[in-house]
Design a protein around this motif. Structure first.
Motif, PDB file in Angstrom:
ATOM      1  N   ASP A 124       0.834  -1.204   0.000  1.00  0.00           N
ATOM      2  CA  ASP A 124       0.000   0.000   0.000  1.00  0.00           C
ATOM      3  C   ASP A 124       0.874   1.261   0.000  1.00  0.00           C
ATOM      4  O   ASP A 124       0.674   2.177   0.810  1.00  0.00           O
ATOM      5  CB  ASP A 124      -0.886  -0.031   1.265  1.00  0.00           C
ATOM      6  N   ARG A 125       1.843   1.288  -0.907  1.00  0.00           N
ATOM      7  CA  ARG A 125       2.748   2.434  -0.987  1.00  0.00           C
ATOM      8  C   ARG A 125       2.553   3.133  -2.312  1.00  0.00           C
ATOM      9  O   ARG A 125       2.262   2.486  -3.315  1.00  0.00           O
ATOM     10  CB  ARG A 125       4.201   1.931  -0.987  1.00  0.00           C
ATOM     11  N   ILE A 183      10.658  -3.464   5.298  1.00  0.00           N
ATOM     12  CA  ILE A 183       9.470  -2.658   4.991  1.00  0.00           C
ATOM     13  C   ILE A 183       8.189  -3.431   5.309  1.00  0.00           C
ATOM     14  O   ILE A 183       7.103  -3.020   4.932  1.00  0.00           O
ATOM     15  CB  ILE A 183       9.439  -2.171   3.513  1.00  0.00           C
ATOM     16  N   GLY A 184       8.363  -4.551   6.001  1.00  0.00           N
ATOM     17  CA  GLY A 184       7.182  -5.261   6.481  1.00  0.00           C
ATOM     18  C   GLY A 184       6.904  -6.586   5.819  1.00  0.00           C
ATOM     19  O   GLY A 184       5.871  -7.200   6.063  1.00  0.00           O
ATOM     20  N   ASP A 200       6.653 -10.243   5.479  1.00  0.00           N
ATOM     21  CA  ASP A 200       6.708 -11.402   6.365  1.00  0.00           C
ATOM     22  C   ASP A 200       6.269 -12.622   5.570  1.00  0.00           C
ATOM     23  O   ASP A 200       5.997 -12.529   4.376  1.00  0.00           O
ATOM     24  CB  ASP A 200       5.857 -11.172   7.629  1.00  0.00           C
ATOM     25  N   ASN A 234       2.711 -12.035   3.704  1.00  0.00           N
ATOM     26  CA  ASN A 234       2.607 -11.221   2.489  1.00  0.00           C
ATOM     27  C   ASN A 234       3.639 -11.620   1.448  1.00  0.00           C
ATOM     28  O   ASN A 234       3.514 -11.264   0.277  1.00  0.00           O
ATOM     29  CB  ASN A 234       2.565  -9.709   2.759  1.00  0.00           C
ATOM     30  N   GLU A 263       1.516 -13.515  -0.798  1.00  0.00           N
ATOM     31  CA  GLU A 263       0.737 -12.598  -1.650  1.00  0.00           C
ATOM     32  C   GLU A 263       1.608 -12.148  -2.811  1.00  0.00           C
ATOM     33  O   GLU A 263       1.152 -12.066  -3.954  1.00  0.00           O
ATOM     34  CB  GLU A 263       0.344 -11.328  -0.879  1.00  0.00           C
TER      35      GLU A 263
END
Lengths: 83, 291
Positions: free
Chosen positions: A18-19, A34-35, A37, A40, A43
């Motif tokens: 969502d950037r 940047i998150g 894991d 995702n 995904e």
């Protein structure tokens, strides 16, 4: 490294995280920072398969194989070369 | 600080990491790791409990409170100045776990934040504050104003009262709620997976809890027997966890596929439980400890 692939990968990462832009991420930056894991990461894999029309082998599913933009692009190139 | 920390929640992670940083061996705190795959399956897939609220394994902070090793008090405080003072007045053995807003969790910490109540470790840092997040591990220095914006309405004050002792370790061994000795082989049938809504997500949630508990098992029981055999299968367990999520996202997956992965995972579970049970039964003195 294929620049078009890199651009597409950055676009996919923007959608997942969502950037507005992922241009600030260097190709060797660890995406966990940047998150990214384990969840995702999957995904991302699904999105890569859909956008690049590839199937990522089960033994390459996991954070340790695609933890940087560089790793992702190299994996896509390898899968395409093996086709 | 959080590498190899195996909490089931952010609060557990912070407490475990803090105690480890203070030099404590936290392995004994994983004593309730031998919860079977069958039970995890029951709670997370059949009952449909969410993984972030899974409480079948008592929270480590509750165990530590009962032992008298820590004091952990929840303070609901709307006055942010009082919160800042509480942070600044912390002694060496005191820590603040601050609840942060979902927005801060996502945008500043890049954390997933499964729950609305996410906590971070906070320390005073001159006029500013250092915020430490568990997963992803991240340290941020924020101003008082930024802290105010991030604050989610309550905080825990953690006080470390004493070290863990050998008596505690022995007590934890005896008080294990789940033991390999009680495990028996169990088999799944395909019909166990039928008529379950959101099966993919539930199996994935089951796998999240399961893998943490098996990592815990490898560490906890290594205090008594060689658990290298568990470490050897962890990559396999990781693979199944990843596959559940992969097929969950694929959506067009049949029950056959899930059943096949679950059966393989169950085979791995049976092997490690039976091997652990065998090794523990062959250690003299362990049974005496229990009696």
């Amino acid at each position: 490294m294929n620049l078009m692939n890199e651009r597409m990968v950055r676009k996919i990462l923007c959608n997942i995280f969502d950037r507005e832009t992922c241009d600030d991420i260097s190709i060797k930056d660890d995406l966990q920072y940047i998150g990214m894991d384990s969840l995702n990461c999957m995904e991302l894999i699904i999105a890569l398969e859909e956008n690049f029309q590839i199937e990522i082998p089960e033994d390459k599913l996991g954070l340790k194989f695609i933890c940087t933009i560089y790793d992702i692009c190299k994996l896509i190139e390898k899968i395409n070369a093996d086709k | 600080m959080y590498e190899n920390i195996l909490g089931l929640s952010c609060v557990e992670n912070h407490i475990l990491a803090t105690l480890k940083k203070r030099g404590m061996d936290i392995s004994p705190l994983y004593h309730n790791c031998a919860l079977s795959l069958r039970e995890i399956f029951y709670f997370l897939v059949i009952i449909g409990e969410k993984q972030e609220y899974f409480d079948r394994v008592p929270r480590i902070q509750e165990v530590l409170k009962k032992l008298g090793v820590i004091k952990l008090v929840l303070k609901r405080q709307s006055n942010i100045q009082s919160v800042r003072n509480a942070i600044r007045l912390c002694k060496d053995n005191e820590y603040i776990l601050l609840k942060v807003t979902p927005k801060f969790t996502k945008e500043n910490l890049f954390a997933r934040g499964f729950r609305d109540d996410h906590y971070v470790l906070v320390r005073a840092n001159s006029d500013n504050f250092t915020i430490i997040n568990d997963i992803p591990e991240r340290m941020e220095i924020v101003t008082a104003r930024q802290l105010t914006k991030a604050y989610g309405g309550d905080y825990f004050k953690l006080t470390v009262k004493r070290e863990l002792t050998k008596n505690d370790t022995d007590f934890l061994w005896i008080s294990r709620e789940f033991k390999p000795d009680n495990q028996k082989p169990f088999y799944y049938f395909k019909k166990d997976l039928t008529d379950i809504s959101n099966l993919g997500i539930k199996l994935r949630n089951m796998a999240i809890i399961y893998r943490i508990l098996r990592y815990r098992m490898a560490i906890y029981y290594s205090m008594y027997v060689d658990t290298g055999f568990i470490g050897e299968v962890m990559p396999t367990i990781e693979k199944y966890y990843v596959l559940f999520e992969y097929y969950n996202l694929k959506k067009s997956v049949t029950i056959d596929k899930y059943y096949s992965i679950l059966s393989e995972l169950n085979e791995t579970e049976t092997k490690i439980m039976m091997e652990l049970k065998y090794r523990l039964n062959n250690i003299e003195g362990l049974m005496e400890k229990e009696n």
